[in-house]
Write a protein that holds these residues in place. Structure first.
Motif, PDB file in Angstrom:
ATOM      1  N   LEU A 464       0.838  -1.198   0.000  1.00 14.34           N
ATOM      2  CA  LEU A 464       0.000   0.000   0.000  1.00 14.34           C
ATOM      3  C   LEU A 464       0.877   1.254   0.000  1.00 14.34           C
ATOM      4  CD1 LEU A 464      -2.865   1.189   0.146  1.00 14.34           C
ATOM      5  CD2 LEU A 464      -2.664   1.106   2.653  1.00 14.34           C
ATOM      6  N   GLU A 552      -2.983   4.388   7.243  1.00 19.73           N
ATOM      7  CA  GLU A 552      -4.385   4.386   6.858  1.00 19.73           C
ATOM      8  C   GLU A 552      -4.569   5.311   5.658  1.00 19.73           C
ATOM      9  OE1 GLU A 552      -7.022   2.693   7.860  1.00 19.73           O
ATOM     10  OE2 GLU A 552      -5.920   1.558   9.386  1.00 19.73           O
ATOM     11  N   ARG A 578     -12.193   7.888   4.700  1.00 19.14           N
ATOM     12  CA  ARG A 578     -11.280   6.766   4.519  1.00 19.14           C
ATOM     13  C   ARG A 578     -11.345   6.260   3.081  1.00 19.14           C
ATOM     14  NH1 ARG A 578     -11.110   2.709   9.748  1.00 19.14           N
ATOM     15  NH2 ARG A 578     -10.276   4.252  11.232  1.00 19.14           N
ATOM     16  N   ALA A 579     -10.221   5.718   2.614  1.00 19.81           N
ATOM     17  CA  ALA A 579     -10.162   5.190   1.247  1.00 19.81           C
ATOM     18  C   ALA A 579      -9.826   3.710   1.294  1.00 19.81           C
ATOM     19  CB  ALA A 579      -9.117   5.944   0.437  1.00 19.81           C
ATOM     20  N   SER A 580     -10.269   2.988   0.293  1.00 21.14           N
ATOM     21  CA  SER A 580      -9.949   1.565   0.194  1.00 21.14           C
ATOM     22  C   SER A 580      -8.686   1.375  -0.640  1.00 21.14           C
ATOM     23  CB  SER A 580     -11.107   0.823  -0.466  1.00 21.14           C
ATOM     24  OG  SER A 580     -11.244   1.242  -1.826  1.00 21.14           O
ATOM     25  N   ARG A 581      -8.117   0.183  -0.593  1.00 22.63           N
ATOM     26  CA  ARG A 581      -6.966  -0.102  -1.446  1.00 22.63           C
ATOM     27  C   ARG A 581      -7.354   0.041  -2.919  1.00 22.63           C
ATOM     28  NH1 ARG A 581      -1.763  -2.942  -1.641  1.00 22.63           N
ATOM     29  NH2 ARG A 581      -1.465  -3.460  -3.843  1.00 22.63           N
ATOM     30  N   GLU A 582      -8.571  -0.362  -3.247  1.00 22.21           N
ATOM     31  CA  GLU A 582      -9.018  -0.249  -4.643  1.00 22.21           C
ATOM     32  C   GLU A 582      -9.002   1.214  -5.097  1.00 22.21           C
ATOM     33  OE1 GLU A 582     -12.809  -1.457  -7.500  1.00 22.21           O
ATOM     34  OE2 GLU A 582     -12.888  -1.823  -5.328  1.00 22.21           O
ATOM     35  N   ASP A 583      -9.433   2.122  -4.197  1.00 21.97           N
ATOM     36  CA  ASP A 583      -9.393   3.557  -4.522  1.00 21.97           C
ATOM     37  C   ASP A 583      -7.965   4.001  -4.804  1.00 21.97           C
ATOM     38  OD1 ASP A 583     -12.147   3.847  -4.066  1.00 21.97           O
ATOM     39  OD2 ASP A 583     -11.824   4.246  -1.921  1.00 21.97           O
ATOM     40  N   GLU A 585      -5.367   2.151  -5.655  1.00 22.08           N
ATOM     41  CA  GLU A 585      -4.824   1.533  -6.866  1.00 22.08           C
ATOM     42  C   GLU A 585      -5.231   2.322  -8.106  1.00 22.08           C
ATOM     43  OE1 GLU A 585      -6.052  -2.520  -6.961  1.00 22.08           O
ATOM     44  OE2 GLU A 585      -4.561  -3.193  -5.478  1.00 22.08           O
TER      45      GLU A 585
END
Length: 602
Positions: A464, A552, A578-583, A585
């Motif tokens: 990440l 985070e 908050r952001a996701s890993r997909e965001d 990427e």
């Protein structure tokens, strides 16, 4: 020779030092004072390390040691000066590890390019490094610094022998002046020896200097010969007897244009300034011939002097100024350049070099043809040499739609040169910037890979943290100019750090440039703002970025307001989620595609 580097962890300095073999890491500066050495070297030490070293009378240039006062040099100064090209620096990159890659120092240390860049990335999280990681990182820094000094100090010693100075003096000259100052001092000394004082003055008129940087078209070119003039300017001023004392008007002379009119000028032979200039030219011929016996240092030293001497006549400050001489050199070499540009149709030209697509022609035979023409048209000393035949030369497209200037990539086998600020990897995610980006460039230019495939593989395997762009800047550089006054505008390069300060502070950061405080707390100007970010929206008053905060990922919209009269910057978080890993990427992929380097190549 002692190489030194300092890192600060938890507010406390950690010192790395070496005499070239074993590396020592310590938290006690007295250990350095006890080492037996003649001269100490740092990389960017005059700006940073000196605050934590036992300096002599608050000087940046000398250390207290158990054996007395010893000189402290800063090699970084040469990379940021006119000395750099003569010391082997081709790319617009000044970081220690980037310089190491250009000079091949990592190979002499048995370290691969990707591994070197990975180790470089440790600097951004020095506070979190284990003792073992810190020892590795700091130890490598001082080993590279020592290797760099071993290459450059002999050159500086040779320069000192020629000019009657020493490496420390030359280091200080490079800090604020050009190599031409050394040549100018040499000329003055010779004139005084012969009973002549040439008065220094400011420039009183302007002249056309010409434009010797141009690209014919953008695109990918294969089998390209790089032809460089063999000392273009020195050859001209030696051959034509150029001298500010012996200049005169003559009907058969070369027409020189300044803002005070046009004159045809010639030079009487036997001038004293010309004797100095021509002696440097002849010395260069000798040192080049003796490389096998005496190494590169004498030749590099003379090269620095001979290539910088012509510039003293047209300098903008006070000096040995003669506008007619400066214009003669600039305009006659421009005429030669223009002639060759039309005659041999190179794809790219820069000052004294031309890149000619060979199209099946023999590179050496073409060189003979070029030199035969130069000798007949411009004199026996004017000639070129074949510097290299490149497998690929890539010239990107400019924003205006034409071919970019002073920006290109050239490749031959494992050798890769990336030239130009627009192609720097600074806007790449850290896992790519400190990893395989140069391998990507090779593969893309050779047609061995598709950018989509390379990105997909990188994204799936990256941590990440490595998906984010790394940005590190001191508060001093973020908020103030090099002269120490407060910044007048906020350019987009500062947006990520300023937005991050608001997020890291909770909701807002009020920066008082006059009081030097953030939210009423004093600023340590030498502390760094270390940011991991991805851009989302940088236009308008409100900017949007993704940040990695305490591992985070978050997405923040931040307003940045600057009251220049009051000297205050207010950054406020308008929205934080908050952001996701997909965001992350998706944003990382976008950053790669829009980066200066891969947007051009793609």
């Amino acid at each position: 020779m002692l190489a030194i580097d300092v890192e600060v962890r938890g507010g406390k300095p950690i010192y790395g030092y070496t005499l070239g073999d074993d590396v020592n890491i310590t938290s006690d500066v007295r250990d350095i004072a006890g080492v037996d050495f003649d001269i100490a070297v740092t990389y960017n030490g005059w700006s940073f390390d000196v605050k934590y070293l036992p300096m002599y009378r608050n000087s940046r240039y000398a250390l207290y040691t158990d054996d007395g006062v010893k000189p402290l040099m800063d090699l970084y100064v040469f990379v940021e000066s006119g000395f750099k090209s003569s010391l082997g620096i081709q790319e617009e990159a000044s970081k220690l590890y980037d310089v190491a890659i250009q000079l091949g120092i990592h190979r002499s240390l048995g370290i691969g390019e990707a591994e070197l860049l990975r180790l470089k990335s440790l600097q951004s999280r020095v506070d979190q490094l284990t003792t073992s990681e810190l020892t590795t990182y700091l130890g490598l820094d001082v080993l590279i610094t020592h290797q760099l000094a071993m290459r450059w100090l002999p050159v500086l010693q040779a320069l000192g022998a020629i000019t009657g100075s020493n490496p420390m003096v030359i280091n200080q000259v490079a800090e604020s002046a050009s190599p031409g100052h050394l040549a100018e001092a040499l000329i003055h000394k010779y004139l005084q020896f012969n009973g002549i004082i040439l008065q220094d003055r400011r420039r009183e008129m302007d002249y056309e200097a010409g434009d010797k940087t141009r690209a014919r078209s953008y695109g990918l070119f294969r089998n390209v010969g790089e032809y460089d003039f063999s000392a273009m300017y020195p050859s001209l001023y030696t051959q034509d007897n150029v001298d500010p004392i012996n200049i005169r008007e003559c009907q058969s002379g070369f027409p020189v244009r300044t803002t005070k009119g046009t004159k045809r000028v010639c030079f009487e032979p036997g001038g004293l300034v010309h004797k100095v200039l021509s002696s440097l030219y002849r010395a260069r011929k000798v040192t080049k011939a003796l490389k096998a016996t005496y190494g590169d240092a004498p030749d590099q030293a003379v090269k620095i002097l001979v290539n910088s001497a012509y510039g003293v006549f047209g300098k903008s400050g006070i000096g040995m100024v003669n506008e007619w001489v400066a214009a003669y050199i600039a305009q006659k070499t421009q005429a030669i350049f223009d002639d060759l540009w039309q005659r041999y149709q190179p794809i790219y030209g820069d000052t004294d070099s031309m890149y000619i697509q060979l199209d099946g022609r023999d590179a050496d035979k073409l060189l003979m043809e070029i030199n035969d023409y130069l000798h007949r048209a411009y004199g026996p000393l004017m000639e070129m040499k074949l510097e290299e035949v490149w497998d690929v030369v890539y010239i990107p497209r400019s924003k205006a739609g034409g071919a970019a200037e002073k920006t290109y990539i050239k490749m031959r086998g494992d050798e890769l040169v990336i030239k130009g600020g627009a192609l720097k990897p600074r806007d790449l995610p850290r896992g790519l910037r400190y990893g395989a980006y140069r391998d990507w460039v090779r593969a893309l230019l050779l047609g061995d890979a598709r950018l989509d495939d390379l990105i997909s593989k990188f994204i799936s395997g990256a941590s990440l943290e490595d998906l984010f762009i790394e940005y590190s800047i001191s508060f001093r550089d973020l908020l103030y100019t090099h002269e120490g006054s407060q910044i007048r505008t906020i350019d987009r390069s500062r947006f990520p750090a300023l937005a991050y300060l608001a997020v890291a502070s909770g909701r807002e950061a009020l920066i008082d440039l006059r009081a030097r405080t953030i939210n009423a707390k004093p600023i340590d100007l030498d502390a760094f703002v270390d940011v991991l970010y991805l851009p989302i929206e940088t236009q308008g008053e409100t900017k949007a970025f993704a940040f990695l905060i305490n591992n985070e990922p978050v997405i923040a919209r931040v307003s940045i307001q600057f009251d220049q009269k009051q000297g205050k910057i207010l950054t406020k978080v308008a929205n934080l989620v908050r952001a996701s890993r997909e965001d992350i990427e998706k944003l990382s992929i976008k950053a790669i595609r829009e980066s200066g380097l891969f947007s051009h190549i793609a």
